[in-house]
Motif scaffolding. Sequence first.
Motif, PDB file in Angstrom:
ATOM      1  N   THR A   1       0.821  -1.197   0.000  1.00 42.05           N
ATOM      2  CA  THR A   1       0.000   0.000   0.000  1.00 42.05           C
ATOM      3  C   THR A   1       0.858   1.250   0.000  1.00 42.05           C
TER       4      THR A   1
ATOM      5  N   ARG B   1      -4.910  -0.158   6.791  1.00 35.10           N
ATOM      6  CA  ARG B   1      -4.151  -0.080   5.540  1.00 35.10           C
ATOM      7  C   ARG B   1      -5.036  -0.388   4.335  1.00 35.10           C
TER       8      ARG B   1
ATOM      9  N   SER C   1       5.604  11.494   4.423  1.00 29.85           N
ATOM     10  CA  SER C   1       4.199  11.352   4.804  1.00 29.85           C
ATOM     11  C   SER C   1       3.397  10.725   3.672  1.00 29.85           C
ATOM     12  N   TYR C   2       2.213  10.226   4.044  1.00 31.10           N
ATOM     13  CA  TYR C   2       1.305   9.690   3.031  1.00 31.10           C
ATOM     14  C   TYR C   2       1.002  10.730   1.964  1.00 31.10           C
TER      15      TYR C   2
ATOM     16  N   THR D   1       2.269   7.278  11.479  1.00 30.27           N
ATOM     17  CA  THR D   1       3.503   7.098  10.720  1.00 30.27           C
ATOM     18  C   THR D   1       3.333   7.546   9.282  1.00 30.27           C
ATOM     19  N   SER D   2       2.180   7.249   8.715  1.00 33.14           N
ATOM     20  CA  SER D   2       1.939   7.577   7.304  1.00 33.14           C
ATOM     21  C   SER D   2       1.462   9.002   7.114  1.00 33.14           C
TER      22      SER D   2
ATOM     23  N   ALA E   1       5.284   5.192   2.018  1.00 30.08           N
ATOM     24  CA  ALA E   1       5.579   6.356   2.856  1.00 30.08           C
ATOM     25  C   ALA E   1       6.596   6.013   3.932  1.00 30.08           C
ATOM     26  N   VAL E   2       6.416   4.864   4.576  1.00 31.85           N
ATOM     27  CA  VAL E   2       7.345   4.449   5.629  1.00 31.85           C
ATOM     28  C   VAL E   2       8.731   4.187   5.050  1.00 31.85           C
TER      29      VAL E   2
ATOM     30  N   PHE F   1       0.848   3.355   2.273  1.00 35.27           N
ATOM     31  CA  PHE F   1       1.398   3.475   3.620  1.00 35.27           C
ATOM     32  C   PHE F   1       2.826   2.924   3.655  1.00 35.27           C
ATOM     33  N   ASP F   2       3.007   1.738   3.069  1.00 35.64           N
ATOM     34  CA  ASP F   2       4.317   1.093   3.089  1.00 35.64           C
ATOM     35  C   ASP F   2       5.352   1.929   2.347  1.00 35.64           C
TER      36      ASP F   2
ATOM     37  N   PHE G   1      -1.639   9.922   7.484  1.00 35.92           N
ATOM     38  CA  PHE G   1      -2.961   9.886   6.862  1.00 35.92           C
ATOM     39  C   PHE G   1      -3.953  10.672   7.720  1.00 35.92           C
TER      40      PHE G   1
ATOM     41  N   VAL H   1      -0.049   3.129  12.570  1.00 37.15           N
ATOM     42  CA  VAL H   1      -0.110   3.142  11.106  1.00 37.15           C
ATOM     43  C   VAL H   1      -0.512   4.515  10.593  1.00 37.15           C
TER      44      VAL H   1
END
Length: 334
Positions: free
Chosen positions: A2, A108, A13-14, A135-136, A7-8, A4-5, A138, A132
């Motif tokens: 995704t 996610r 950031s997302y 960290t992202s 972005a990490v 999210f992954d 969102f 989640v």
Amino acid sequence: MTIFDVAVAAGVSYSTVSRVVNGQRHIAEATRARVERAMAELGYVADLRARSLAGGSTKILGLLLLDINSDYMAEIVRAVDDEVSRSGYDLMLCTTPSRTGDPGDYVRRLAPGLVDGLMILVPQDNDRYLQVLRTSGFPHVLIDHHGASGGSSVVRATNEQGVRDAVRHLAGLGHTAITHLRGDEGQDTTRIREAAFRSECERLGVRATVAPGGFNELVGHPAALAVLDVPADLRPTAVVAANDAAALGVLSAARALGLRVPEDVSVVGFDDVTSARLTSPRLTTVRQPLASIGRVATELLLSHLGPEPAEPRLVELATELVVRESSGPPPAAV
């Protein structure tokens, strides 16, 4: 895999990944290259349906909640739905999967691509979905959350003050032995209300007991039977229930035992849902501004979606004690 992954992995950031995916300008070339490299390494493929929307926006907001089988949830959902409709967005209502699942994985799958932002009405001490989301980067808003709120907007009522007001009301009527039927295990409001109950009873010199309970009438009824079906000299003269639904269970248990409310036992609820005003006797309760909670949560989320997203905020809305017929002086003082 995704966004999210990505972005990490890229350390951004997302929203930065989203701008790269949608070909937007005003992104440093080094940042763009880092995001594109992370996408390539992870094998990320952008959702073309989302990219086809203007600006990559779905124009959908998500509301994640435990269930909709309570008046408390339903009143907040109605207010959110009304406010979302006025904003020009649509609302996606999502209930959580099995409590044994990983909330982070579920979040996610929901976002991004399906929704532009999330409101989360899951009052449990579970930090996985928060990790989640934070960290992202969102956009999200927590409703009725009392844990660590750094990095998240939160809207909630003054639960602690509400319980203290209920205890003070009963103590003012002359009650010296009060039982609290606590809510469901693992929920923020259960912990907050129980702590406030114990603290206020201790401050006022009231004998306090806490009994297992829950947030629905089917649990409140047998829990109240266990508390009330004892000799009169051992019985509390008042019960503060976890919420109105549980308080209705207390009323039915009292009737089953031949006890009068409030002559033999006073009952106080929490929420002030519609049924609290219709039962007999009408329920004394702590009113939460449920419609305002839903409206403010939606406004907060929308404030995070603009070109200049607002900073996270904590908004606490005041509770109010509503005195009706289910509370009165204890038997010895009648």
